[in-house]
Design an enzyme around this catalytic site. Sequence first.
Site, PDB file in Angstrom:
ATOM      1  N   GLU A   3       0.885  -1.160   0.000  1.00 59.35           N
ATOM      2  CA  GLU A   3       0.000   0.000   0.000  1.00 59.35           C
ATOM      3  C   GLU A   3       0.925   1.212   0.000  1.00 59.35           C
ATOM      4  OE1 GLU A   3      -3.571  -0.041   2.367  1.00 59.35           O
ATOM      5  OE2 GLU A   3      -3.739  -2.215   2.226  1.00 59.35           O
ATOM      6  N   LYS A  54       0.670   4.522  -4.856  1.00 55.49           N
ATOM      7  CA  LYS A  54       1.395   3.261  -4.971  1.00 55.49           C
ATOM      8  C   LYS A  54       2.408   3.282  -6.111  1.00 55.49           C
ATOM      9  CE  LYS A  54      -2.801   1.237  -3.148  1.00 55.49           C
ATOM     10  NZ  LYS A  54      -4.074   0.598  -3.513  1.00 55.49           N
ATOM     11  N   ARG A 128      -3.367  11.808 -12.907  1.00 54.51           N
ATOM     12  CA  ARG A 128      -4.543  10.935 -12.791  1.00 54.51           C
ATOM     13  C   ARG A 128      -4.715  10.353 -11.385  1.00 54.51           C
ATOM     14  NH1 ARG A 128      -2.481   5.634 -13.454  1.00 54.51           N
ATOM     15  NH2 ARG A 128      -0.617   5.567 -14.761  1.00 54.51           N
ATOM     16  N   ASN A 169      -6.443  -2.147   0.489  1.00 54.66           N
ATOM     17  CA  ASN A 169      -7.479  -2.937   1.146  1.00 54.66           C
ATOM     18  C   ASN A 169      -7.353  -2.950   2.671  1.00 54.66           C
ATOM     19  OD1 ASN A 169      -9.831  -4.366   0.875  1.00 54.66           O
ATOM     20  ND2 ASN A 169      -8.817  -6.356   0.618  1.00 54.66           N
ATOM     21  N   ARG A 265     -12.638  -7.347  -4.399  1.00 53.43           N
ATOM     22  CA  ARG A 265     -11.714  -7.372  -3.270  1.00 53.43           C
ATOM     23  C   ARG A 265     -12.485  -7.787  -2.025  1.00 53.43           C
ATOM     24  NH1 ARG A 265      -7.191  -4.580  -4.244  1.00 53.43           N
ATOM     25  NH2 ARG A 265      -6.360  -6.064  -2.773  1.00 53.43           N
TER      26      ARG A 265
END
Length: 276
Positions: A3, A54, A128, A169, A265
């Site tokens: 992460e 990330k 983005r 997550n 997920r």
Amino acid sequence: MPEGHTIHRLAQDYATRFSGTGTGTLVTSPQGKFSDAAALLTGAELTHTDAHGKHLFLRFRDSDWVHIHLGLFGKVTFGEVAPGDTPAPPPTDTVRLRLANDTAYADLRGPTTCALITDAEKQAVHDRLGPDPLRPDADPATAHARIRRSRTTIAALLMDQKVVAGVGNVYRAEVLFRHGIDPYRPGKDITPAEWDAVWTDLVALMREGVRNNRIDTVRPEHTPEAMGRPPRVDDHGGEVYVYRRATLPCHICGTGIRTADLAARNLFWCPTCQTN
DNA sequence: TCCTTATGTACAA
DNA sequence: TGTACCTAAGGAC
């Protein structure tokens, strides 16, 4: 373990070992997929590193960036070398990118992305991505503006890198638990006060994640010691409230932690504690 | 030795 | 929504 905290930590760790040393870096791609770029870069010094969400960027010379994204499986391992004494071990054939100098080496395996890009292409990546709680220039209001006009669940929005960059997550599940927020609430119902609290918490949690190189989210008053329970180690190496604890009792209320599929997920939450 | 799983994302239909 | 991609660890046989 990728992460955002992992990526920012890698930016630091690469810089510490390879930048400002005044020596060139040996760049190779034993696995082969990055061989051409490695040949162009080898001998140059690593001059700068950067991270956004990330995405990791390693700068060589003036305008060459290596863009790295670990994806789900990517990993970097560092090793120390003593000159004339312990040489770097030969890389295994899955090493996509090895950097090596007189004192250290770093092996990258299994990344989704490892590519040579220009300044403009790097800028396009930044453009983005949403604000990153670990970057000083991050503006949480930009994220809330997107969240408040969306009917999508807050759980899905937190994973959307255009909304917030770097949350994955684990942080998603944990920050919602810490604020008692029902993961299925639509983004448009998240108040400014709630978002402020969540953002502030993400900044603190992720900074600690960079420091410790792992994710811990359990407050001091809820640690096993404080609760008079036997010590434990969660699967992924940190201490958490709900992530991958399906069916186990909630540390606070004892209710079984629930899990469900959300956008491919695994979502984890406590149905009793998360009703806001 | 095989199967499942994983802290992720992009693209096709 | 489903599938493809990249690697390694752990558990079932």
